[in-house]
Design a protein around this motif. Sequence first.
Motif, PDB file in Angstrom:
ATOM      1  N   TYR A  24     -11.629   1.890  -8.082  1.00 49.28           N
ATOM      2  CA  TYR A  24     -10.214   1.396  -7.906  1.00 49.28           C
ATOM      3  C   TYR A  24      -9.145   2.356  -8.335  1.00 49.28           C
ATOM      4  CZ  TYR A  24      -6.542  -1.808  -8.040  1.00 49.28           C
ATOM      5  OH  TYR A  24      -5.202  -2.795  -7.891  1.00 49.28           O
ATOM      6  N   ARG A  25      -8.309   2.668  -7.264  1.00 49.25           N
ATOM      7  CA  ARG A  25      -7.169   3.638  -7.245  1.00 49.25           C
ATOM      8  C   ARG A  25      -7.751   5.088  -7.331  1.00 49.25           C
ATOM      9  NH1 ARG A  25      -1.924   1.578  -6.666  1.00 49.25           N
ATOM     10  NH2 ARG A  25      -2.039  -0.683  -7.501  1.00 49.25           N
ATOM     11  N   TRP A  26      -9.054   5.468  -7.148  1.00 48.42           N
ATOM     12  CA  TRP A  26      -9.253   6.894  -7.391  1.00 48.42           C
ATOM     13  C   TRP A  26     -10.128   7.182  -5.895  1.00 48.42           C
ATOM     14  CZ3 TRP A  26      -8.632  10.803 -10.446  1.00 48.42           C
ATOM     15  CH2 TRP A  26      -8.005  10.307 -11.783  1.00 48.42           C
ATOM     16  N   GLY A  27     -11.032   6.286  -5.489  1.00 52.99           N
ATOM     17  CA  GLY A  27     -11.866   6.356  -4.083  1.00 52.99           C
ATOM     18  C   GLY A  27     -12.308   5.093  -3.679  1.00 52.99           C
ATOM     19  N   TYR A  28     -11.726   4.249  -3.126  1.00 52.89           N
ATOM     20  CA  TYR A  28     -12.060   2.843  -2.791  1.00 52.89           C
ATOM     21  C   TYR A  28     -11.407   2.443  -1.563  1.00 52.89           C
ATOM     22  CZ  TYR A  28      -7.200   0.802  -3.898  1.00 52.89           C
ATOM     23  OH  TYR A  28      -6.026   0.636  -3.798  1.00 52.89           O
ATOM     24  N   ARG A  29     -12.001   1.411  -0.990  1.00 50.45           N
ATOM     25  CA  ARG A  29     -11.931   0.376   0.105  1.00 50.45           C
ATOM     26  C   ARG A  29     -10.983  -0.716  -0.212  1.00 50.45           C
ATOM     27  NH1 ARG A  29     -14.423   2.919   4.033  1.00 50.45           N
ATOM     28  NH2 ARG A  29     -16.255   4.195   3.397  1.00 50.45           N
ATOM     29  N   ASP A  30      -9.900  -0.930  -0.064  1.00 48.56           N
ATOM     30  CA  ASP A  30      -9.026  -2.164  -0.494  1.00 48.56           C
ATOM     31  C   ASP A  30      -9.185  -3.169   0.719  1.00 48.56           C
ATOM     32  OD1 ASP A  30      -7.235  -3.870  -1.078  1.00 48.56           O
ATOM     33  OD2 ASP A  30      -5.765  -2.627  -1.347  1.00 48.56           O
ATOM     34  N   PRO A  31      -9.815  -4.412   0.318  1.00 43.09           N
ATOM     35  CA  PRO A  31     -10.217  -5.439   1.340  1.00 43.09           C
ATOM     36  C   PRO A  31      -8.860  -6.179   1.633  1.00 43.09           C
ATOM     37  CG  PRO A  31     -10.891  -6.159  -0.835  1.00 43.09           C
ATOM     38  CD  PRO A  31     -10.586  -4.850  -1.006  1.00 43.09           C
ATOM     39  N   ASN A  32      -7.770  -5.841   1.090  1.00 45.61           N
ATOM     40  CA  ASN A  32      -6.500  -6.323   1.473  1.00 45.61           C
ATOM     41  C   ASN A  32      -5.544  -5.524   2.068  1.00 45.61           C
ATOM     42  OD1 ASN A  32      -7.318  -8.926   0.137  1.00 45.61           O
ATOM     43  ND2 ASN A  32      -6.775  -8.114  -1.700  1.00 45.61           N
ATOM     44  N   SER A  33      -6.091  -4.216   2.584  1.00 44.43           N
ATOM     45  CA  SER A  33      -5.130  -3.190   3.069  1.00 44.43           C
ATOM     46  C   SER A  33      -5.017  -3.359   4.654  1.00 44.43           C
ATOM     47  CB  SER A  33      -5.829  -1.991   2.858  1.00 44.43           C
ATOM     48  OG  SER A  33      -7.089  -1.529   3.685  1.00 44.43           O
ATOM     49  N   GLY A  34      -5.825  -4.468   5.108  1.00 44.89           N
ATOM     50  CA  GLY A  34      -5.706  -4.580   6.651  1.00 44.89           C
ATOM     51  C   GLY A  34      -5.982  -3.718   7.439  1.00 44.89           C
ATOM     52  N   GLU A  35      -6.631  -2.400   6.930  1.00 42.09           N
ATOM     53  CA  GLU A  35      -7.407  -1.454   7.689  1.00 42.09           C
ATOM     54  C   GLU A  35      -8.827  -1.448   7.080  1.00 42.09           C
ATOM     55  OE1 GLU A  35      -5.279   2.302   8.242  1.00 42.09           O
ATOM     56  OE2 GLU A  35      -3.569   1.399   7.405  1.00 42.09           O
ATOM     57  N   SER A  36      -9.702  -1.950   7.960  1.00 40.85           N
ATOM     58  CA  SER A  36     -11.007  -2.103   7.438  1.00 40.85           C
ATOM     59  C   SER A  36     -11.630  -0.775   7.288  1.00 40.85           C
ATOM     60  CB  SER A  36     -12.046  -2.977   8.549  1.00 40.85           C
ATOM     61  OG  SER A  36     -13.253  -3.093   8.335  1.00 40.85           O
ATOM     62  N   GLY A  37     -12.182  -0.599   6.191  1.00 40.31           N
ATOM     63  CA  GLY A  37     -13.242   0.532   6.093  1.00 40.31           C
ATOM     64  C   GLY A  37     -12.479   1.816   5.584  1.00 40.31           C
ATOM     65  N   ARG A  38     -11.016   1.729   5.407  1.00 46.10           N
ATOM     66  CA  ARG A  38     -10.424   2.633   5.321  1.00 46.10           C
ATOM     67  C   ARG A  38     -10.158   3.305   3.488  1.00 46.10           C
ATOM     68  NH1 ARG A  38      -4.982   4.411   3.836  1.00 46.10           N
ATOM     69  NH2 ARG A  38      -4.117   6.264   4.816  1.00 46.10           N
ATOM     70  N   LEU A  39     -10.715   4.233   3.299  1.00 49.07           N
ATOM     71  CA  LEU A  39     -10.642   5.009   1.876  1.00 49.07           C
ATOM     72  C   LEU A  39      -9.264   5.566   1.294  1.00 49.07           C
ATOM     73  CD1 LEU A  39     -14.014   7.020   2.028  1.00 49.07           C
ATOM     74  CD2 LEU A  39     -13.597   5.063   0.396  1.00 49.07           C
ATOM     75  N   GLU A  40      -8.962   5.111   0.476  1.00 51.59           N
ATOM     76  CA  GLU A  40      -7.908   5.555  -0.403  1.00 51.59           C
ATOM     77  C   GLU A  40      -7.719   5.581  -1.745  1.00 51.59           C
ATOM     78  OE1 GLU A  40      -5.168   2.505   1.011  1.00 51.59           O
ATOM     79  OE2 GLU A  40      -5.921   1.145  -0.528  1.00 51.59           O
ATOM     80  N   GLY A  41      -7.003   6.542  -2.328  1.00 53.95           N
ATOM     81  CA  GLY A  41      -6.930   6.682  -3.888  1.00 53.95           C
ATOM     82  C   GLY A  41      -6.414   8.129  -4.253  1.00 53.95           C
ATOM     83  N   PHE A  42      -6.335   8.437  -5.466  1.00 52.70           N
ATOM     84  CA  PHE A  42      -5.923   9.739  -5.805  1.00 52.70           C
ATOM     85  C   PHE A  42      -7.029  10.911  -5.375  1.00 52.70           C
ATOM     86  CE2 PHE A  42      -5.652  13.357  -8.895  1.00 52.70           C
ATOM     87  CZ  PHE A  42      -4.188  13.289  -8.988  1.00 52.70           C
ATOM     88  N   ASP A  43      -8.314  10.487  -5.606  1.00 53.33           N
ATOM     89  CA  ASP A  43      -9.349  11.680  -5.093  1.00 53.33           C
ATOM     90  C   ASP A  43      -9.199  11.658  -3.443  1.00 53.33           C
ATOM     91  OD1 ASP A  43     -10.285  12.461  -7.579  1.00 53.33           O
ATOM     92  OD2 ASP A  43     -12.072  11.027  -7.313  1.00 53.33           O
ATOM     93  N   ILE A  44      -8.858  10.764  -2.662  1.00 55.72           N
ATOM     94  CA  ILE A  44      -8.870  10.941  -1.235  1.00 55.72           C
ATOM     95  C   ILE A  44      -7.686  11.694  -0.788  1.00 55.72           C
ATOM     96  CG2 ILE A  44      -8.612   9.342   0.757  1.00 55.72           C
ATOM     97  CD1 ILE A  44     -11.427   9.206  -1.056  1.00 55.72           C
TER      98      ILE A  44
END
Length: 353
Positions: free
Chosen positions: A108-128
């Motif tokens: 969470y917050r480093w490299g994760y897929r947020d199921p509530n982001s509305g963009e399926s499968g999109r990686l996000e976070g500090f490392d990303i």
Amino acid sequence: MHARHLRARLKGWGGVGAMAAACALAVVFALAVTCTGSVASQAADPHRAGDRTTQAHTADAPRAADDCEAPEKQTLSPSRADGPTITAIKNRPGEKRKLIVGVDQNSYRWGYRDPNSGESGRLEGFDIDLVHRIAEDILGDPDAVQFKAIPTDQRIPAIQDGRVDLVVRTMTINCSRLKDVAFSAPYFKTGQQVLAPKSSPITGYDETLANRKVCTAKGSTAYAKLEEDRGSGDLPASTDISTTVPNQLDCLVRLQLGEVDAVVNDGALAASQAAQDPTVELKGEAFTTEYYGVAMKKDADDLVRRVNQILVDFRQDTATGWQASYTKWLSATMDDDPSASRPPAAPEYLRRS
């Protein structure tokens, strides 16, 4: 990292139930996935340091590879020059002209897929964010990335086998790993901490861990530290450290199920796990000092130097660099003041070849 940092953390994550969904996504996407998310190009940094200045910084410094007293300094001086590794990446044909990077997808917050982001499968976070920065610098496109989700204990094999060009996955620089891979200069400072239920009598990394089950990730510095300290008597001999899992988030699940009494993890990751579950908290202070680095093949000297130059720029860029990424992803789960997490302002480059 106190209770005030847990305020409304589950917003945007969906609580523990959604976390289970994220775990399911981790299984679905455990193989290589290609990043298609759009990331705005970072603004050019007017303070980019020249190659001659950074290379001259420690040109004649000795290499302390054997005793390795300061592993975070055992890296090469920055350079923007292309070499054989970078040239090979740039020469990949067509759709394969991408940077291949090993990452986590459930931190969470480093490299994760947020199921509530509305963009399926999109990686996000500090490392990303850092991965996109590296891709933009080398290939001119922040989205020219093929992400590969890898478990903790597969980070080094993935590099050695050539499955990835880089690993950007909250990976601590240490002497043991320097025997197998090369690291960039540090990009984040952290330390090991204990995570346990708020109702637990555990107070930290101390005698209250006696007769307790502790979970760590396989191949992590946390497990190595616990094993060393239990052998030396710095950790109670009755502490059960036999529970190891492929990924850090699995430890949180074990804790929620009551299968273990505590988790030992990097404080930066433990704080994110505490944000996912308001019934747990960090216990005591960090008991080690560690630095995250970007890992690469040992002979990829030009890539190591290039990444180090990118990190110089990333730290200096106040608009879209390190500080902006920390504020966006980590300030809510860690602290509004990032001073304890900042990498060295003037890193040393003691490795000569």
